[in-house]
Write a protein that holds these residues in place. Structure first.
Motif, mmCIF file in Angstrom:
data_model
loop_
_atom_site.group_PDB
_atom_site.id
_atom_site.type_symbol
_atom_site.label_atom_id
_atom_site.label_comp_id
_atom_site.label_asym_id
_atom_site.label_seq_id
_atom_site.Cartn_x
_atom_site.Cartn_y
_atom_site.Cartn_z
ATOM 1 N N GLU A 1 -5.819 24.241 7.109
ATOM 2 C CA GLU A 1 -6.483 24.552 8.364
ATOM 3 C C GLU A 1 -6.571 23.301 9.242
ATOM 4 O O GLU A 1 -6.275 23.345 10.435
ATOM 5 C CB GLU A 1 -7.891 25.031 8.046
ATOM 6 C CG GLU A 1 -8.384 26.139 8.923
ATOM 7 C CD GLU A 1 -9.588 26.796 8.291
ATOM 8 O OE1 GLU A 1 -10.633 26.118 8.187
ATOM 9 O OE2 GLU A 1 -9.493 27.972 7.892
ATOM 10 N N MET A 2 -6.954 22.195 8.601
ATOM 11 C CA MET A 2 -7.063 20.937 9.348
ATOM 12 C C MET A 2 -5.727 20.516 9.929
ATOM 13 O O MET A 2 -5.625 20.028 11.050
ATOM 14 C CB MET A 2 -7.586 19.825 8.429
ATOM 15 C CG MET A 2 -9.097 19.725 8.442
ATOM 16 S SD MET A 2 -9.723 18.837 7.016
ATOM 17 C CE MET A 2 -8.974 17.252 7.217
ATOM 18 N N LYS A 3 -4.703 20.744 9.112
ATOM 19 C CA LYS A 3 -3.354 20.379 9.555
ATOM 20 C C LYS A 3 -2.964 21.218 10.780
ATOM 21 O O LYS A 3 -2.397 20.696 11.746
ATOM 22 C CB LYS A 3 -2.378 20.629 8.397
ATOM 23 C CG LYS A 3 -0.944 20.326 8.702
ATOM 24 C CD LYS A 3 -0.655 18.850 8.518
ATOM 25 C CE LYS A 3 0.730 18.529 9.019
ATOM 26 N NZ LYS A 3 0.809 17.443 9.943
ATOM 27 N N THR A 4 -3.286 22.543 10.696
ATOM 28 C CA THR A 4 -2.971 23.430 11.821
ATOM 29 C C THR A 4 -3.713 22.975 13.078
ATOM 30 O O THR A 4 -3.135 22.885 14.156
ATOM 31 C CB THR A 4 -3.388 24.878 11.484
ATOM 32 O OG1 THR A 4 -2.840 25.206 10.230
ATOM 33 C CG2 THR A 4 -2.887 25.844 12.526
ATOM 34 N N ILE A 5 -4.994 22.685 12.908
ATOM 35 C CA ILE A 5 -5.793 22.245 14.056
ATOM 36 C C ILE A 5 -5.205 20.960 14.635
ATOM 37 O O ILE A 5 -5.100 20.787 15.850
ATOM 38 C CB ILE A 5 -7.263 22.039 13.645
ATOM 39 C CG1 ILE A 5 -7.883 23.387 13.319
ATOM 40 C CG2 ILE A 5 -8.050 21.349 14.746
ATOM 41 C CD1 ILE A 5 -9.294 23.327 12.808
ATOM 42 N N ASP A 6 -4.802 20.097 13.726
ATOM 43 C CA ASP A 6 -4.208 18.831 14.145
ATOM 44 C C ASP A 6 -2.926 19.072 14.960
ATOM 45 O O ASP A 6 -2.733 18.496 16.023
ATOM 46 C CB ASP A 6 -3.864 18.036 12.870
ATOM 47 C CG ASP A 6 -3.897 16.563 13.150
ATOM 48 O OD1 ASP A 6 -4.781 16.143 13.912
ATOM 49 O OD2 ASP A 6 -3.019 15.845 12.638
ATOM 50 N N TYR B 1 -13.830 28.213 18.435
ATOM 51 C CA TYR B 1 -13.149 27.422 19.464
ATOM 52 C C TYR B 1 -13.598 25.971 19.409
ATOM 53 O O TYR B 1 -12.841 25.070 19.712
ATOM 54 C CB TYR B 1 -13.412 28.026 20.846
ATOM 55 C CG TYR B 1 -12.977 29.467 20.916
ATOM 56 C CD1 TYR B 1 -11.656 29.781 21.215
ATOM 57 C CD2 TYR B 1 -13.843 30.492 20.635
ATOM 58 C CE1 TYR B 1 -11.231 31.097 21.252
ATOM 59 C CE2 TYR B 1 -13.436 31.812 20.660
ATOM 60 C CZ TYR B 1 -12.127 32.112 20.966
ATOM 61 O OH TYR B 1 -11.710 33.410 20.982
ATOM 62 N N LYS B 2 -14.864 25.799 19.011
ATOM 63 C CA LYS B 2 -15.363 24.420 18.895
ATOM 64 C C LYS B 2 -14.619 23.685 17.794
ATOM 65 O O LYS B 2 -14.276 22.524 17.927
ATOM 66 C CB LYS B 2 -16.866 24.446 18.606
ATOM 67 C CG LYS B 2 -17.669 24.748 19.850
ATOM 68 C CD LYS B 2 -19.124 24.418 19.652
ATOM 69 C CE LYS B 2 -19.896 24.663 20.932
ATOM 70 N NZ LYS B 2 -21.244 25.131 20.661
ATOM 71 N N LYS B 3 -14.370 24.414 16.705
ATOM 72 C CA LYS B 3 -13.664 23.797 15.577
ATOM 73 C C LYS B 3 -12.268 23.365 15.987
ATOM 74 O O LYS B 3 -11.702 22.427 15.438
ATOM 75 C CB LYS B 3 -13.568 24.790 14.417
ATOM 76 C CG LYS B 3 -14.796 24.794 13.525
ATOM 77 C CD LYS B 3 -14.452 25.505 12.237
ATOM 78 C CE LYS B 3 -15.517 26.527 11.889
ATOM 79 N NZ LYS B 3 -15.068 27.569 10.985
ATOM 80 N N LEU B 4 -11.694 24.085 16.921
ATOM 81 C CA LEU B 4 -10.333 23.765 17.360
ATOM 82 C C LEU B 4 -10.256 22.418 18.056
ATOM 83 O O LEU B 4 -9.207 21.780 18.101
ATOM 84 C CB LEU B 4 -9.842 24.822 18.344
ATOM 85 C CG LEU B 4 -9.236 26.072 17.764
ATOM 86 C CD1 LEU B 4 -8.771 26.968 18.879
ATOM 87 C CD2 LEU B 4 -8.056 25.729 16.871
ATOM 88 N N ASN B 5 -11.402 22.026 18.621
ATOM 89 C CA ASN B 5 -11.471 20.705 19.242
ATOM 90 C C ASN B 5 -10.477 20.550 20.388
ATOM 91 O O ASN B 5 -9.736 19.572 20.457
ATOM 92 C CB ASN B 5 -11.214 19.646 18.165
ATOM 93 C CG ASN B 5 -11.678 18.295 18.598
ATOM 94 O OD1 ASN B 5 -12.501 18.187 19.513
ATOM 95 N ND2 ASN B 5 -11.151 17.264 17.975
ATOM 96 N N ILE B 6 -10.452 21.554 21.262
ATOM 97 C CA ILE B 6 -9.539 21.476 22.393
ATOM 98 C C ILE B 6 -10.278 21.850 23.676
ATOM 99 O O ILE B 6 -11.330 22.461 23.630
ATOM 100 C CB ILE B 6 -8.343 22.451 22.252
ATOM 101 C CG1 ILE B 6 -8.871 23.816 21.819
ATOM 102 C CG2 ILE B 6 -7.296 21.924 21.333
ATOM 103 C CD1 ILE B 6 -7.959 24.930 22.158
#
Lengths: 238, 521
Positions: B279-284, B347-352
């Protein structure tokens, strides 16, 4: 006695659901006789079954000039219905709706003139809107809204200045106020004039031009060179 | 209030208000700490090169005579650069002016006097917290070789290698994964320590007085214990007495247990965290994308839309609360997250930044309730982001528009329109469909009039589209929001207008390129 009654052309919609009602609403401008058929018996629609006995229909309507919409919810039944209709009426225009591409392929094999895969159509509409918003807006205007811009097909019948020329050598926009998209020659094989193979073709008498333009300009162009004509568009697209 | 206090407060406000100061500080923060900042990777690369150079010099120095330039370079230049980096990191770690302003405003509210002492303690607390963080300590130790010439202390240069961890994200992930098993690792460490302690003492007592035994000191015993419990067993130090060997048996047996336990701990920590890491990788990956489409839901229409967009080289992120559908999306080759599109948290987790990164949010669930909820959530977060939503039942249309959808797609409507077109304008329908299909080779495209194009072209007759066998269907005027079909030669073109052209796809591409480069001029 029966033979004396004039058969009417009609739109026959198979399947009683929201889709069929929507279709009925939208085609009423062209067809006075619209009949909705349902597999289940109910008050608002006529009943039909899949027994291949279409004599009742045949007596009532001019099947050659009618159009049938197959919008049954179940793809399998829809294919069965299409096959049955095609087997009985060779020239009936059948338009069938289905869920996805797989069903669309089967419906084409079953003999439908036009097949609309709902999911794909909706999806491509959405992606068109995102990818080419302006083009989609313009096209939407031409197709679905009351815009003055129209697409028409016109047969070249009279002597015209451009006969013998290649479509690209004529400045359609300036001379006639229209734009020629495609040219169909006797063999029905049409192609857009911009695809590379079209450039070898010179315009001849009897060719059919697909043009886009404002209503007035098209009428004027038409009177100048020929007449608007109806072609079996079901064949055209294949 | 003393003059000094006043001066400090005024200076703090001045700094806080200064755009230039804030911009500079933000820039240094980004380049040092913000992974998504474009230029950071260049600085990282430069620092990593310096670190390796430094280590190379250290190794080379062992057996070869190095010339003074390299020694000086290592001791002065590299250390100085690290020192400057340290100072900048120290600077951006916290804001002194913010502390002063906060305290001043707090005091004003409560009618208290400004206390320099209190302010200094606060500032010191903030800064010391940074100074004593592990990363900062390593940074500091990496500078030290600059300050002395003692050979032994040169080993401190190895701290420069530790500095590498700052730049290696995978190591940070590794540490954070292992940190989740802190309790287990501490238990294991306690167990191993006790075994090592007891066995070292025992073996020392049993063997130290035996002249045949290689174990003479407590250190030998300790060394033997570590080598044995780790199951390495060099064999240079072994027990010779029966008593000593009995101890060895116990240590070896527990060694196997310790090893097996620690291996399984690491493995289980990773397997538990695997989904999260993915998940982190995807967000990254997603945050690196400049713009993408956010597709909420992955079923029916959504699948198809995603496929078409991907085919046209658009970036896509699929978000769905259903794990099965997310797995399917990943299998189909999309970036997908198992987040609920109806929750702000997702959406917050997405950090965008929704308006900057997301071209459009597509609510494509087969349920109106879900789509309304998603639309509402996104709209509540940002008022400008474009939202397109699927509508399943006509009666819910107004709910979707109140929720804030910019575009509503109703498939039953579509069927009606298609039927109408078939019956009414069959030719137009076929032509447009053929134009849209990818197999005809002919395409209809819109070309945005950018600054580049606008610089050379201001009228239709300057386009020279005939030369490229491209037909100009019309121009979409931005100002009046209307489409002019077949525009006259002297129609003006303005910035932001769209040219709608038809032609062979290849020719259109060439025409577009020519417009940008003006090679035909």
């Amino acid at each position: 006695m029966k033979n004396l009654i004039e058969k009417k052309d009609a739109a026959l919609i198979f399947g009683y659901n929201e889709y069929s009602l929507e279709i009925a609403k939208n085609i009423s401008f062209k067809y006075k006789n619209i009949e909705v058929f349902s597999l289940e018996k109910n008050e608002n629609s006529s009943h039909f079954d899949l027994s291949d006995d279409w004599s009742e229909l045949e007596e009532k309507f001019d099947m050659e000039n009618s159009v049938a919409f197959c919008v049954l919810q179940d793809d399998a039944t829809n294919i069965f219905l299409t096959l049955s209709l095609r087997a009985s009426f060779k020239n009936l225009n059948i338009i069938a709706f289905c869920k996805n591409k797989e069903g669309a392929h089967k419906l084409t094999l079953a003999g439908a003139n036009k097949v609309i895969p709902l999911i794909q159509t909706t999806a491509s509409m959405i992606s068109d809107m995102l990818r080419k918003p302006i083009v989609t807006k313009v096209m939407h205007g031409i197709l679905y809204e009351k815009s003055d811009l129209k697409i028409a097909q016109i047969r070249v019948e009279k002597e015209a200045s451009f006969i013998g020329k290649h479509p690209f050598e004529v400045n359609w926009g300036e001379e006639f106020g229209i734009i020629v998209l495609s040219i169909m020659q006797d063999d029905i094989n049409s192609s857009f004039i911009y695809s590379s193979k079209a450039k070898h073709k010179a315009i001849q008498n009897g060719d059919i031009l697909i043009v886009v333009g404002y209503d007035n300009d098209i009428i004027e162009f038409e009177s100048l060179i020929g007449s608007q004509c109806e072609v079996n568009w079901g064949d055209w697209s294949r | 209030m003393s003059i000094i206090s006043k001066a400090i407060i005024n200076l703090s406000y001045a700094l806080d208000d200064s755009k230039r100061y804030n911009k500079t500080k933000k820039f240094f923060y980004n380049i040092l700490e913000n992974d998504s900042f474009r230029l950071k990777k260049y600085l990282d690369g430069f620092m990593i090169t310096l670190i390796f150079l430094s280590v190379y010099i250290l190794i080379r120095d062992v057996k070869h005579e190095l010339n003074d330039f390299w020694i000086e370079f290592n001791n002065v230049v590299i250390s100085l650069i690290f020192f400057i980096e340290y100072i900048f990191r120290f600077w951006v770690s916290s804001s002194i002016s913010k502390v002063v302003i906060n305290q001043n405003e707090h005091n004003l509210m409560l009618n208290r006097n400004f206390s320099i002492k209190k302010m200094l303690t606060e500032v010191l607390k903030d800064k010391l917290k940074y100074v004593f963080s592990i990363k900062a300590i390593i940074d500091l130790l990496a500078i030290i070789p600059f300050f002395h010439q003692l050979r032994l202390l040169r080993v401190l240069i190895l701290f420069r290698v530790f500095k590498l961890f700052r730049y290696a994200k995978s190591f940070q992930t590794f540490v954070s994964v292992l940190a989740t098993k802190k309790f287990e690792f501490i238990t294991l460490l306690m167990f191993a320590s006790i075994i090592i302690f007891v066995s070292s003492v025992l073996i020392y007592v049993m063997e130290a007085n035996n002249p045949d035994s290689p174990i003479h000191t407590l250190f030998d015993a300790f060394y033997w214990s570590i080598v044995t419990i780790s199951t390495v067993g060099y064999g240079d130090v072994t027990a010779v007495t029966n008593e000593g060997r009995s101890v060895a048996i116990v240590v070896i047996t527990s060694g196997v247990a310790v090893l097996a336990f620690s291996t399984s701990l690491v493995v289980s920590a990773f397997s538990e965290k695997l989904d999260e890491m993915k998940e982190m990788k995807t967000i990254d990956n997603i945050s690196k994308n400049k713009s993408f489409y956010l597709i909420c839901g992955y079923e029916g229409v959504a699948n198809e839309v995603a496929k078409i967009l991907k085919k046209n080289d658009f970036q896509i992120l699929v978000m769905d609360e259903d794990e099965k559908r997310v797995k399917e999306a990943i299998k189909d080759g999309f970036e997908a997250l198992n987040f609920d599109p109806g929750e702000v948290e997702s959406y917050k987790k997405l950090n965008i930044d929704l308006s900057k990164h997301v071209r459009a949010v597509l609510a494509l669930r087969q349920s109106d309730v879900e789509n309304v909820y998603t639309t509402m959530t996104v709209r509540s977060m940002h008022k400008d982001v474009y939202i397109l939503s699927l509508l399943m039942e006509e009666m819910h249309r107004n709910k979707l528009s109140i929720a804030g959808a910019n575009e509503i797609i109703y498939s039953k409507d579509l069927v009606g329109m298609i039927a109408k077109e078939f019956i009414g304008q069959p030719v137009a329908f076929e032509v447009i469909h053929a134009l849209r299909s990818e197999f005809s080779g002919v395409d209809m495209e819109e070309i945005l009039v950018t600054n580049r194009i606008f610089k050379y072209i201001s009228k239709i007759n300057q386009l020279e589209n005939e030369k490229y066998r491209v037909v100009l269907l019309g121009i979409w005027k931005k100002d009046s929001d209307e489409f002019i079909f077949n525009p006259k030669a002297d129609t003006t073109i303005e910035l932001g207008d769209y040219l709608v052209v038809i032609g062979n796809s290849l020719f259109i591409r060439e025409f577009k390129r020519a417009l940008q480069k003006k090679i035909f001029r």
